[in-house]
Scaffold this motif. Sequence first.
Motif, PDB file in Angstrom:
ATOM      1  N   ILE B   9      42.681  54.530  24.892  1.00 48.54           N
ATOM      2  CA  ILE B   9      41.732  55.108  25.242  1.00 48.54           C
ATOM      3  C   ILE B   9      40.806  54.189  26.403  1.00 48.54           C
ATOM      4  N   ALA B  10      40.860  54.409  27.691  1.00 54.09           N
ATOM      5  CA  ALA B  10      40.348  53.458  28.531  1.00 54.09           C
ATOM      6  C   ALA B  10      39.121  54.339  28.960  1.00 54.09           C
ATOM      7  N   GLN B  11      37.833  53.747  28.945  1.00 54.10           N
ATOM      8  CA  GLN B  11      36.727  54.299  29.261  1.00 54.10           C
ATOM      9  C   GLN B  11      35.959  53.696  30.458  1.00 54.10           C
ATOM     10  N   ASP B  12      35.782  53.969  31.755  1.00 55.69           N
ATOM     11  CA  ASP B  12      35.091  53.586  32.840  1.00 55.69           C
ATOM     12  C   ASP B  12      35.568  52.126  32.867  1.00 55.69           C
ATOM     13  N   VAL B  13      36.684  51.616  33.163  1.00 56.51           N
ATOM     14  CA  VAL B  13      36.877  50.227  33.150  1.00 56.51           C
ATOM     15  C   VAL B  13      36.777  49.722  34.662  1.00 56.51           C
ATOM     16  N   HIS B  14      36.309  48.794  34.894  1.00 50.98           N
ATOM     17  CA  HIS B  14      35.794  48.179  35.987  1.00 50.98           C
ATOM     18  C   HIS B  14      36.406  46.470  36.023  1.00 50.98           C
ATOM     19  N   LYS B  15      37.101  46.132  37.431  1.00 56.00           N
ATOM     20  CA  LYS B  15      37.376  44.917  37.184  1.00 56.00           C
ATOM     21  C   LYS B  15      37.153  44.085  38.722  1.00 56.00           C
ATOM     22  N   VAL B  26      37.784  53.253  35.937  1.00 60.16           N
ATOM     23  CA  VAL B  26      39.188  54.177  35.519  1.00 60.16           C
ATOM     24  C   VAL B  26      38.917  54.587  34.205  1.00 60.16           C
ATOM     25  N   SER B  27      39.186  55.935  33.944  1.00 65.59           N
ATOM     26  CA  SER B  27      39.261  56.542  32.617  1.00 65.59           C
ATOM     27  C   SER B  27      40.530  57.268  32.226  1.00 65.59           C
ATOM     28  N   LEU B  28      41.055  56.963  31.104  1.00 59.80           N
ATOM     29  CA  LEU B  28      42.426  57.596  30.927  1.00 59.80           C
ATOM     30  C   LEU B  28      42.751  57.493  29.312  1.00 59.80           C
ATOM     31  N   ARG B  51      48.045  46.196  33.211  1.00 57.39           N
ATOM     32  CA  ARG B  51      48.074  44.950  32.618  1.00 57.39           C
ATOM     33  C   ARG B  51      46.891  44.562  31.751  1.00 57.39           C
ATOM     34  N   THR B  52      45.854  45.462  32.024  1.00 59.75           N
ATOM     35  CA  THR B  52      44.925  45.299  31.159  1.00 59.75           C
ATOM     36  C   THR B  52      44.938  45.714  29.583  1.00 59.75           C
ATOM     37  N   PHE B  53      46.012  46.627  29.619  1.00 61.85           N
ATOM     38  CA  PHE B  53      46.437  47.315  28.363  1.00 61.85           C
ATOM     39  C   PHE B  53      46.835  46.163  27.108  1.00 61.85           C
ATOM     40  N   ASN B  54      47.309  45.215  27.766  1.00 58.12           N
ATOM     41  CA  ASN B  54      47.759  43.990  26.956  1.00 58.12           C
ATOM     42  C   ASN B  54      47.294  42.791  27.096  1.00 58.12           C
ATOM     43  N   ALA B  55      46.026  42.847  27.846  1.00 55.87           N
ATOM     44  CA  ALA B  55      45.258  41.561  27.956  1.00 55.87           C
ATOM     45  C   ALA B  55      45.657  40.640  28.767  1.00 55.87           C
ATOM     46  N   GLU B  57      45.460  41.091  32.047  1.00 57.38           N
ATOM     47  CA  GLU B  57      44.300  40.773  32.868  1.00 57.38           C
ATOM     48  C   GLU B  57      43.090  41.314  32.005  1.00 57.38           C
ATOM     49  N   GLU B  58      41.859  40.486  32.311  1.00 57.76           N
ATOM     50  CA  GLU B  58      40.606  40.865  31.776  1.00 57.76           C
ATOM     51  C   GLU B  58      39.965  42.037  32.509  1.00 57.76           C
ATOM     52  N   TYR B  59      39.155  42.580  31.796  1.00 60.25           N
ATOM     53  CA  TYR B  59      38.117  43.486  32.590  1.00 60.25           C
ATOM     54  C   TYR B  59      36.878  43.046  32.407  1.00 60.25           C
ATOM     55  N   GLN B  60      35.971  43.634  33.416  1.00 59.10           N
ATOM     56  CA  GLN B  60      34.367  43.129  33.158  1.00 59.10           C
ATOM     57  C   GLN B  60      33.535  44.100  32.560  1.00 59.10           C
ATOM     58  N   LYS B  61      34.222  45.376  32.719  1.00 58.64           N
ATOM     59  CA  LYS B  61      33.203  46.598  32.141  1.00 58.64           C
ATOM     60  C   LYS B  61      33.740  47.647  31.704  1.00 58.64           C
ATOM     61  N   GLY B  62      33.418  48.501  30.907  1.00 55.33           N
ATOM     62  CA  GLY B  62      33.964  49.739  30.236  1.00 55.33           C
ATOM     63  C   GLY B  62      34.558  49.286  28.936  1.00 55.33           C
ATOM     64  N   LYS B  63      35.480  49.992  28.526  1.00 50.64           N
ATOM     65  CA  LYS B  63      36.036  49.839  27.265  1.00 50.64           C
ATOM     66  C   LYS B  63      37.543  50.419  27.203  1.00 50.64           C
ATOM     67  N   ILE B  64      38.378  49.540  26.481  1.00 50.82           N
ATOM     68  CA  ILE B  64      39.854  49.764  26.401  1.00 50.82           C
ATOM     69  C   ILE B  64      40.046  49.748  24.784  1.00 50.82           C
ATOM     70  N   GLU B  65      40.726  50.456  24.239  1.00 45.47           N
ATOM     71  CA  GLU B  65      41.025  50.700  22.868  1.00 45.47           C
ATOM     72  C   GLU B  65      42.764  51.138  22.907  1.00 45.47           C
ATOM     73  N   ILE B  66      43.335  50.402  22.036  1.00 48.69           N
ATOM     74  CA  ILE B  66      44.817  50.512  21.908  1.00 48.69           C
ATOM     75  C   ILE B  66      44.833  50.746  20.342  1.00 48.69           C
ATOM     76  N   ASP B  67      45.509  51.730  20.333  1.00 46.15           N
ATOM     77  CA  ASP B  67      46.063  52.009  18.911  1.00 46.15           C
ATOM     78  C   ASP B  67      44.677  51.730  17.813  1.00 46.15           C
ATOM     79  N   GLY B  68      43.414  52.288  18.331  1.00 49.98           N
ATOM     80  CA  GLY B  68      42.288  51.903  17.284  1.00 49.98           C
ATOM     81  C   GLY B  68      41.725  50.577  17.462  1.00 49.98           C
ATOM     82  N   ILE B  69      42.162  49.585  18.197  1.00 46.87           N
ATOM     83  CA  ILE B  69      41.715  48.206  18.294  1.00 46.87           C
ATOM     84  C   ILE B  69      41.161  48.016  19.529  1.00 46.87           C
TER      85      ILE B  69
END
Lengths: 314, 246
Positions: B9-15, B26-28, B51-55, B57-69
């Motif tokens: 779950i990616a919500q409004d990701v900014h970098k 980016v939301s997906l 690459r933000t999905f496995n860190a 790359e860092e992102y500065q704004k928004g939220k990414i949740e992978i498998d509940g983490i």
Amino acid sequence: MSNNQQPNNPKLNLWRDVRFWRFAGQFLAVLIAAIVVAILWGNLNRNLQQLGIQPGFGFLNSQAAFDIGETLISYAPSDTYSRALLVGLVNSLRVMVVGIILTTIVGITAGIARLSDNWLVRKLALVYVEIFRNTPLLLQLLFWYFAVFLTLPKVENPISVLGFIRLSQNGLELPGIQFSPEFSTLLIGITLYTGAFIAEIVRGGIQSVSRGQWEAAASLGLKPGLAMRLVIFPQALRVIIPPLTSQYLNLAKNSSLAVAIGYPDIYLVASTTFNQTGRAVEVMLLIMTIYLTISLIISLVMNLFNKSVQLKER
Amino acid sequence: MQEQKPIVIAQDVHKWYGKFHVLRGVSLTVNRGEVLVIMGPSGSGKSTFIRTFNALEEYQKGKIEIDGITLGHDLRNIEAIRREVGMVFQQFNLFPHLTVLQNITLAPIWVRKRSKAKAEETAMQLLERVGILEQAQKYPGQLSGGQQQRVAIARALAMQPKIMLFDEPTSALDPEMVREVLDVMLQLAQEGMTMVVVSHEVSFAREVASRVILMDSGLIVESGTPDEFFQRPQSERTRQFLSQIL
Ligand SMILES: Nc1ncnc2c1ncn2[C@@H]1O[C@H](COP(=O)(O)OP(=O)(O)OP(=O)(O)O)[C@@H](O)[C@H]1O
Ligand SMILES: [Mg+2]
């Protein structure tokens, strides 16, 4: 195409054959070297004869009649010069072997610290490297000896480091081992000096490994320390080993600066021998042969190590 | 219950890279078992995003949740997520000083603490699955590009990831080797692996994607089933992009 167009045509003129010129070049070089050696040797013999000296190594069996401050193997002034030189050689080897081990540890640690994420660690490593790389080793040795070891407290109340290292005017004491101030000075001096150069070599080696390798390791869940140890460093070694070898050679040769602080290494014992016997040529030949042999052994071992870390392709 | 929840779950990701705004909200969501193909022009932020999905790359704004983490600055979360997310790179990034077998067993042994024997057994099964069992003792430099990429896939699979990320896995390959890698990916998709694939391989997208999206200048501008995406694109930007690659 007719037959005489083939590259290995036997009727090729000699002066147009690369193989002839290669051979001629080698031959000429050997010839020049032989002439130079012959001239020098003739000169030397003539001069020695004029001085009434008969060259030879017989003096090695005479009594040395001088004392050596630090000996790992049994020795008394009544022993021969060859025994004294052996004591010096053992002392040299001791400082070289321990020095190479310690400088490798210091160099790798400082090299990795130069790339640390931590600002303070990075800067401290930089300061260490720049200071020790950019001042003369002789000066550093004199500093450690006169400004550090000789100003330490007397044996009765030593400075204790980490509880088990004791520093005093008598030198460095670990549980079960005692190092003289001279040995300690030389060891610390050449270790830190060479370590600064090795740190830069290690840093360059690590940086030569592509970012993709870090990323692949990270994406597999390897933490940075493990990634360094298992993935990055083994690859960096390919780049590190050749210049590391020359640092080891430098350390071995620089150990002869022992003479400045009076640590009885092979060089110091040899120069005392020369002073007493006047056998300059023999002593120099002997000591050059010894350093050359040590250097060749280091090179040989490092070449074998180098072969073992090279990548296998095709 | 857990199975219903999307794996990404990616919500409004900014970098930002300095001043350059590379991801601009980016939301997906990616559901389990889904095969998502990401297309888009060069420099649009596709690599940066996955690459933000496995860190990596860092992102500065928004939220990414992978498998509940949630992926934030917590190191333990980053490590936990990297164990569950496999990644395949354009340049393979195999470890050149290790044999194929050692490449595959390294992480299972050191990260998952498997025994060497167990890890090697699994590795051999994976090598058979990607069709290069006989290369186990070779070094990466002795293999063709297609074989290397298949080893890279096996290496990622050895960690038993819940999701696999592919960043242009075939674009560094000679044309005749593309098929062998796509076949392995196809098989993986059919076995139910969740996959996010950055790729311009239209045939692959048509055949296996559950969804295709188009990224442009740090935004998702189109998202749909392969049919919708290739036959009835909504945005002008997508039509333009498709006219260039089809
Ligand atoms: N480390 C970085 N520093 C600054 N800018 C960067 C960095 N990495 C990427 N960029 C820029 O960010 C943008 C997006 O890069 P990214 O690699 O995500 O694009 P992409 O869509 O994967 O492109 P391609 O198809 O070429 O791989 C590009 O303009 C790139 O120049
Ligand atoms: Mg990219």
